[in-house]
Design a protein around this motif. Structure first.
Motif, PDB file in Angstrom:
ATOM      1  N   VAL A  17      11.074  12.302  68.934  1.00 27.79           N
ATOM      2  CA  VAL A  17       9.456  12.648  68.420  1.00 27.79           C
ATOM      3  C   VAL A  17       8.936  13.747  68.649  1.00 27.79           C
ATOM      4  O   VAL A  17       8.331  14.469  67.675  1.00 27.79           O
ATOM      5  N   ARG A  18       8.745  14.171  69.942  1.00 26.29           N
ATOM      6  CA  ARG A  18       7.927  15.387  70.215  1.00 26.29           C
ATOM      7  C   ARG A  18       8.543  16.640  70.481  1.00 26.29           C
ATOM      8  O   ARG A  18       8.024  17.416  69.834  1.00 26.29           O
ATOM      9  N   VAL A  19       9.743  16.609  70.889  1.00 30.98           N
ATOM     10  CA  VAL A  19      10.338  18.118  71.036  1.00 30.98           C
ATOM     11  C   VAL A  19      11.185  18.451  69.605  1.00 30.98           C
ATOM     12  O   VAL A  19      10.885  19.639  69.169  1.00 30.98           O
ATOM     13  N   PHE A  20      12.126  17.819  69.392  1.00 27.55           N
ATOM     14  CA  PHE A  20      12.906  18.213  67.992  1.00 27.55           C
ATOM     15  C   PHE A  20      12.221  17.848  66.906  1.00 27.55           C
ATOM     16  O   PHE A  20      12.423  18.453  65.706  1.00 27.55           O
ATOM     17  N   GLY A  21      11.503  16.993  66.651  1.00 26.97           N
ATOM     18  CA  GLY A  21      10.669  16.336  65.508  1.00 26.97           C
ATOM     19  C   GLY A  21      11.670  15.868  64.402  1.00 26.97           C
ATOM     20  O   GLY A  21      11.269  16.027  63.187  1.00 26.97           O
ATOM     21  N   VAL A  22      12.837  15.233  64.880  1.00 23.23           N
ATOM     22  CA  VAL A  22      13.822  14.608  63.881  1.00 23.23           C
ATOM     23  C   VAL A  22      13.160  13.043  63.389  1.00 23.23           C
ATOM     24  O   VAL A  22      13.761  12.692  62.315  1.00 23.23           O
ATOM     25  N   ALA A  23      12.549  12.586  64.075  1.00 21.32           N
ATOM     26  CA  ALA A  23      11.793  11.168  63.665  1.00 21.32           C
ATOM     27  C   ALA A  23      10.570  11.124  63.934  1.00 21.32           C
ATOM     28  O   ALA A  23       9.898  11.894  64.682  1.00 21.32           O
ATOM     29  N   THR A  24       9.865  10.224  63.552  1.00 20.60           N
ATOM     30  CA  THR A  24       8.243   9.863  63.750  1.00 20.60           C
ATOM     31  C   THR A  24       8.502   8.369  64.574  1.00 20.60           C
ATOM     32  O   THR A  24       9.689   7.731  64.572  1.00 20.60           O
ATOM     33  N   SER A  25       7.293   8.084  65.275  1.00 21.89           N
ATOM     34  CA  SER A  25       7.555   6.813  65.895  1.00 21.89           C
ATOM     35  C   SER A  25       7.576   5.681  64.849  1.00 21.89           C
ATOM     36  O   SER A  25       7.734   4.241  65.524  1.00 21.89           O
ATOM     37  N   GLN A  26       7.272   5.763  63.794  1.00 23.81           N
ATOM     38  CA  GLN A  26       7.263   4.749  62.729  1.00 23.81           C
ATOM     39  C   GLN A  26       8.592   4.666  62.115  1.00 23.81           C
ATOM     40  O   GLN A  26       8.972   3.533  61.516  1.00 23.81           O
ATOM     41  N   GLN A  27       9.298   5.637  62.263  1.00 22.72           N
ATOM     42  CA  GLN A  27      11.004   5.384  61.816  1.00 22.72           C
ATOM     43  C   GLN A  27      11.837   4.828  62.720  1.00 22.72           C
ATOM     44  O   GLN A  27      11.435   4.759  63.957  1.00 22.72           O
ATOM     45  N   TRP A  28      13.093   4.250  62.474  1.00 23.50           N
ATOM     46  CA  TRP A  28      14.105   3.593  63.285  1.00 23.50           C
ATOM     47  C   TRP A  28      15.016   4.460  64.090  1.00 23.50           C
ATOM     48  O   TRP A  28      15.903   4.220  64.764  1.00 23.50           O
ATOM     49  N   LEU A  29      15.024   5.534  63.698  1.00 25.68           N
ATOM     50  CA  LEU A  29      15.925   6.834  64.067  1.00 25.68           C
ATOM     51  C   LEU A  29      15.772   6.968  65.460  1.00 25.68           C
ATOM     52  O   LEU A  29      16.847   7.485  66.083  1.00 25.68           O
ATOM     53  N   TRP A  30      14.590   7.167  65.857  1.00 27.09           N
ATOM     54  CA  TRP A  30      14.366   7.378  67.245  1.00 27.09           C
ATOM     55  C   TRP A  30      15.011   6.330  68.421  1.00 27.09           C
ATOM     56  O   TRP A  30      15.362   6.522  69.513  1.00 27.09           O
ATOM     57  N   LEU A  31      15.250   5.298  68.030  1.00 27.97           N
ATOM     58  CA  LEU A  31      16.023   4.331  68.928  1.00 27.97           C
ATOM     59  C   LEU A  31      17.492   4.631  69.134  1.00 27.97           C
ATOM     60  O   LEU A  31      17.778   4.297  70.091  1.00 27.97           O
ATOM     61  N   ALA A  32      18.194   5.346  68.150  1.00 21.76           N
ATOM     62  CA  ALA A  32      19.237   5.889  68.475  1.00 21.76           C
ATOM     63  C   ALA A  32      19.295   6.744  69.554  1.00 21.76           C
ATOM     64  O   ALA A  32      20.002   6.739  70.551  1.00 21.76           O
ATOM     65  N   TRP A  33      18.313   7.785  69.330  1.00 22.43           N
ATOM     66  CA  TRP A  33      18.250   8.576  70.498  1.00 22.43           C
ATOM     67  C   TRP A  33      17.817   8.226  71.821  1.00 22.43           C
ATOM     68  O   TRP A  33      18.442   8.574  72.877  1.00 22.43           O
TER      69      TRP A  33
END
Length: 83
Positions: free
Chosen positions: A48-64
């Protein structure tokens, strides 16, 4: 359900910690949970903060978050003190 993603991340981190604890011979669930939790927070931070590939509202950050927790548990297993 604004906290569903956070609950899912906690469940993933606890499940990974439990699996790692079982695989390593039941050496201490608290230590595994702590390492897994820190890794999960680091995964969220990277996504979310470093690479910006997802926001906290998306589910992609769960995989990370899950991948970072697994990597941190693996490195903890490799570098921990083995008496």
């Amino acid at each position: 359900m604004p906290y569903a993603q956070i609950a899912a991340a906690v469940a993933i981190a606890v499940a990974l910690a439990g699996a790692a604890d079982m695989l390593t011979g039941r050496r201490g669930f608290f230590a595994m949970a702590l390492v897994s939790g820190v890794g999960a927070v680091a995964g969220w931070f990277l996504a979310v903060r470093v690479f910006g590939v997802a926001t906290s509202q998306q589910w992609l950050w769960l995989a990370w978050s899950g991948i970072a927790a697994a990597v941190s548990l693996g490195t903890f297993f490799l570098f921990r003190n083995k008496r």
